[in-house]
Design a protein around this motif. Structure first.
Motif, PDB file in Angstrom:
ATOM      1  N   ASP A   1      -3.083  -0.655   5.534  1.00 59.80           N
ATOM      2  CA  ASP A   1      -3.786  -1.709   4.791  1.00 59.80           C
ATOM      3  C   ASP A   1      -3.193  -3.115   4.900  1.00 59.80           C
ATOM      4  O   ASP A   1      -3.296  -3.916   3.954  1.00 59.80           O
ATOM      5  CB  ASP A   1      -3.933  -1.294   3.307  1.00 59.80           C
TER       6      ASP A   1
ATOM      7  N   CYS B   1       0.862  -1.181   0.000  1.00 57.47           N
ATOM      8  CA  CYS B   1       0.000   0.000   0.000  1.00 57.47           C
ATOM      9  C   CYS B   1       0.899   1.232   0.000  1.00 57.47           C
ATOM     10  O   CYS B   1       0.773   2.095  -0.861  1.00 57.47           O
ATOM     11  CB  CYS B   1      -0.891  -0.022   1.255  1.00 57.47           C
TER      12      CYS B   1
ATOM     13  N   ARG C   1       3.614  -1.286  -7.454  1.00 58.21           N
ATOM     14  CA  ARG C   1       2.845  -0.198  -6.850  1.00 58.21           C
ATOM     15  C   ARG C   1       3.422   0.144  -5.471  1.00 58.21           C
ATOM     16  O   ARG C   1       4.096  -0.684  -4.845  1.00 58.21           O
ATOM     17  CB  ARG C   1       1.362  -0.532  -6.713  1.00 58.21           C
TER      18      ARG C   1
ATOM     19  N   HIS D   1      -8.652  -2.902  -2.144  1.00 53.44           N
ATOM     20  CA  HIS D   1      -9.471  -1.865  -1.510  1.00 53.44           C
ATOM     21  C   HIS D   1     -10.968  -2.163  -1.644  1.00 53.44           C
ATOM     22  O   HIS D   1     -11.767  -1.718  -0.845  1.00 53.44           O
ATOM     23  CB  HIS D   1      -9.133  -0.484  -2.088  1.00 53.44           C
TER      24      HIS D   1
ATOM     25  N   GLU E   1      -2.550  -5.232  -3.466  1.00 51.44           N
ATOM     26  CA  GLU E   1      -1.591  -4.937  -2.397  1.00 51.44           C
ATOM     27  C   GLU E   1      -0.949  -6.223  -1.865  1.00 51.44           C
ATOM     28  O   GLU E   1      -1.645  -7.179  -1.513  1.00 51.44           O
ATOM     29  CB  GLU E   1      -2.285  -4.166  -1.277  1.00 51.44           C
TER      30      GLU E   1
ATOM     31  N   LYS F   1       0.174   9.425   0.961  1.00 48.84           N
ATOM     32  CA  LYS F   1      -0.986   8.613   1.339  1.00 48.84           C
ATOM     33  C   LYS F   1      -2.138   9.498   1.811  1.00 48.84           C
ATOM     34  O   LYS F   1      -1.999  10.220   2.791  1.00 48.84           O
ATOM     35  CB  LYS F   1      -0.615   7.633   2.475  1.00 48.84           C
TER      36      LYS F   1
ATOM     37  N   GLN G   1      -5.592  -6.231   4.283  1.00 55.06           N
ATOM     38  CA  GLN G   1      -5.983  -6.624   2.926  1.00 55.06           C
ATOM     39  C   GLN G   1      -4.775  -6.984   2.057  1.00 55.06           C
ATOM     40  O   GLN G   1      -4.933  -7.328   0.883  1.00 55.06           O
ATOM     41  CB  GLN G   1      -6.789  -5.503   2.257  1.00 55.06           C
TER      42      GLN G   1
END
Ligand code: PEP
Ligand code: MN
Length: 337
Positions: A308, A101, A125, A271, A297, A130, A311
């Motif tokens: 995050d 993330c 990524r 997400h 992620e 943020k 997830q």
């Protein structure tokens, strides 16, 4: 308005049309296709109607574009848009963007990036800026994060994507990143969209968490109307009455968007669900639904993630998912490396 010319129309006649459009302060667009020559005219359609272009012998048909978005529309451009990011063909091959993330430090990014690369990810990524719901949460490393992302991307020969959160920092982010991400919270930050339209680097535009399909497409139109046609759309879940998942993945808009627009469409199952165990099933569903790729992620140590973690996939989970995606890509007739 779309002006369709006969296939054999000569360059001098095409120029007559383009000039007429310009003289009337409308924006001309030359879209030569394989089967037909299409000229677009953006602006006040009433002005166009007075030009009697259909009287010209080489004009086959004139069609109004009835949707509020024009450049984005499949009526305007029939062929799929393929965005080549240093050899990665988004819109043609099934592309997987993966990584943490947020960029937290060099070690975290390097370990995670190496693992996603090994599993077959095409793009790395990692957020440097943020947009957090709480001002007390980790806000990202800023320029230092951008530098790390570029360094690790260069070392591993991976293209990099990162989020831009303000018009003021857009140029700086563009110095380091190959793809500029607009997050859900900024989908209608029109100043930002206009700035990205001028920068011309590929933009990944995430759907606003409460945005309609038309609003998403109009946001893409903002970027394209400034001259940047390299836009990738991303479904990342929307707000509904359901709170069992972080958002509700609106998978139905994937085939719908593929009808309405020529732009590539990717899905963010991380997400969209907020729950690690749901990421792989929804990623696979997205591929089958016709998505052009995924953004996922992954963290080498999700329990320690600064954002995050819940997830984020473990590297071995991501690896297993990639193997499954390759099988699904084959049966779905998609190219995947
Ligand atoms: C992200 O990709 O880390 C992110 C913040 O995404 P979204 O804008 O979809 O919430
Ligand atoms: Mn995130």
């Amino acid at each position: 308005m779309i002006i369709i010319l006969k296939k054999e129309t000569e360059k001098k006649d095409i120029d007559i049309i383009l000039n007429k459009i310009k003289e009337n302060n409308l924006e001309p667009l030359y879209l030569p296709g394989i089967e037909k020559i299409v000229i677009g005219a953006i602006g006040d359609e009433r002005v166009l109607a007075t030009l009697n272009l259909d009287a010209l012998p080489f004009v086959e048909r004139i069609l109004p574009v009835l949707t509020p978005y024009k450049l984005v529309s499949r009526d305007f451009k029939h062929e799929d848009t393929i965005i080549n990011v240093k050899g990665v063909n988004i819109g043609k091959e099934f592309v997987v963007m993966a990584g943490p993330c947020a960029v937290e430090n060099e070690q975290q990014l390097t370990i995670t990036a190496k693992s996603v690369k090994k599993s077959g990810a095409n793009v790395l990524r990692g957020g440097a800026y943020k947009p957090r719901s709480s001002p007390y949460s980790f806000q990202g490393l800023g320029v230092q994060g951008l530098k790390l992302l570029k360094k690790v991307g260069d070392e591993l020969n991976l293209q990099v994507i990162t989020e831009v959160i303000s018009p003021e920092t857009a140029e700086t982010v563009a110095e380091y990143a190959d793809i500029l991400q607009v997050g859900t919270r900024n989908m209608q930050n029109f100043d930002l969209l206009k700035r990205l339209g001028k920068i011309k680097k590929p933009v990944l535009l995430k759907r606003g968490m409460s945005a309609t399909v038309e609003e998403l497409l109009m946001a893409a139109e903002y970027i394209m109307s400034e001259g940047n046609h390299n836009v990738i759309l991303c479904e990342r879940g929307i707000r509904t009455f359901e709170t069992a998942t972080r958002n509700t993945l609106d998978l139905g808009i994937v085939p719908l968007l593929k009808q309405k627009t020529h732009l590539p469409v990717i899905v963010d199952p991380s997400h969209a669900t907020g729950i690690r165990a749901l990421v792989a099933p929804m990623a696979k569903a997205a591929l089958v639904a016709g998505a052009d790729g995924l953004i996922i992620e992954v963290h080498y140590n999700p329990e320690a993630a600064k954002s995050d973690g819940m997830q984020s996939l473990y590297p071995d989970q991501f690896d297993a998912l990639m193997q499954n995606l390759k099988i699904l890509a084959k049966v779905s007739g998609k190219e995947m490396r």
